[in-house]
Every structure is written in structure tokens, then in C-alpha cells.
Design a protein around this motif. Structure first.
Motif, short mmCIF file in Angstrom:
data_model
loop_
_atom_site.label_atom_id
_atom_site.label_comp_id
_atom_site.label_asym_id
_atom_site.label_seq_id
_atom_site.Cartn_x
_atom_site.Cartn_y
_atom_site.Cartn_z
N GLY A 24 0.88 -0.92 -0.34
CA GLY A 24 -0.12 -0.15 -0.15
C GLY A 24 1.06 1.19 0.25
N CYS A 25 0.30 3.24 -0.26
CA CYS A 25 0.79 3.62 -0.56
C CYS A 25 1.20 3.98 0.71
CB CYS A 25 0.06 4.55 -0.29
SG CYS A 25 -0.89 4.46 -2.18
N SER A 26 1.63 3.39 1.79
CA SER A 26 1.76 4.49 3.30
C SER A 26 2.60 3.19 4.10
CB SER A 26 0.82 3.99 4.30
OG SER A 26 -0.01 3.10 5.10
N GLY A 27 3.10 1.67 2.89
CA GLY A 27 3.55 0.67 3.97
C GLY A 27 2.75 -0.26 4.28
N TYR A 28 1.38 -0.37 5.03
CA TYR A 28 1.17 -1.01 5.46
C TYR A 28 -0.59 -1.54 4.44
CZ TYR A 28 3.80 -1.46 8.83
OH TYR A 28 5.17 -1.30 9.87
N SER A 29 -0.81 -2.26 4.58
CA SER A 29 -2.31 -2.67 3.89
C SER A 29 -3.25 -3.71 4.63
CB SER A 29 -1.87 -3.75 2.54
OG SER A 29 -3.74 -3.62 1.98
N TYR A 30 -4.26 -2.38 5.00
CA TYR A 30 -5.34 -3.37 6.04
C TYR A 30 -6.48 -4.24 5.54
CZ TYR A 30 -2.87 0.09 8.63
OH TYR A 30 -1.60 1.17 9.87
#
Length: 60
Positions: free
Chosen positions: A34-40
């Protein structure tokens, strides 16, 4: 820490009942990406690992 509002817990219960899947649990997962380094992710799951953190909200 994850929390569910009372309204969200009622909705989760309704979704589980509508699918006749009351033996499942709502899983909240965090994965790399994801864009922020994490995907939820949120999904219903019937498998439980020994290191899962299990919480009860309302009737779910």
C-alpha cells in the motif's frame, strides 16, 4: 488496539447470521504494501492461530 462500536458489532452479527456463518470471526489484518507501507484487511475467518488476539464486542 482494535475496537468496534456497538453499531458495528450489531452489523457484523447481522452479516454473519445472513450468511449462516455464526462460527466465523471478523479478522482484521495488517500486511506489508500500500501507499503508506501497510495494507489493512477485514474479512470473516474460521481458522485461528495460537498467536491471534481475540476480543469480544457485544455478541460477536
Amino acid at each position: 488496539m482494535i475496537t468496534l462500536t456497538d453499531k458495528a458489532a450489531v452489523k457484523v452479527k447481522q452479516l454473519l447470521e445472513s450468511e449462516n456463518a455464526t462460527d466465523l470471526a471478523l479478522r482484521v489484518a495488517v500486511r506489508p504494501g500500500g501507499c503508506s507501507g501497510y495494507s489493512y484487511e477485514m474479512f470473516f475467518d474460521g481458522e485461528f492461530a495460537a498467536d491471534d488476539v481475540v476480543k469480544t464486542f457485544g455478541e460477536v
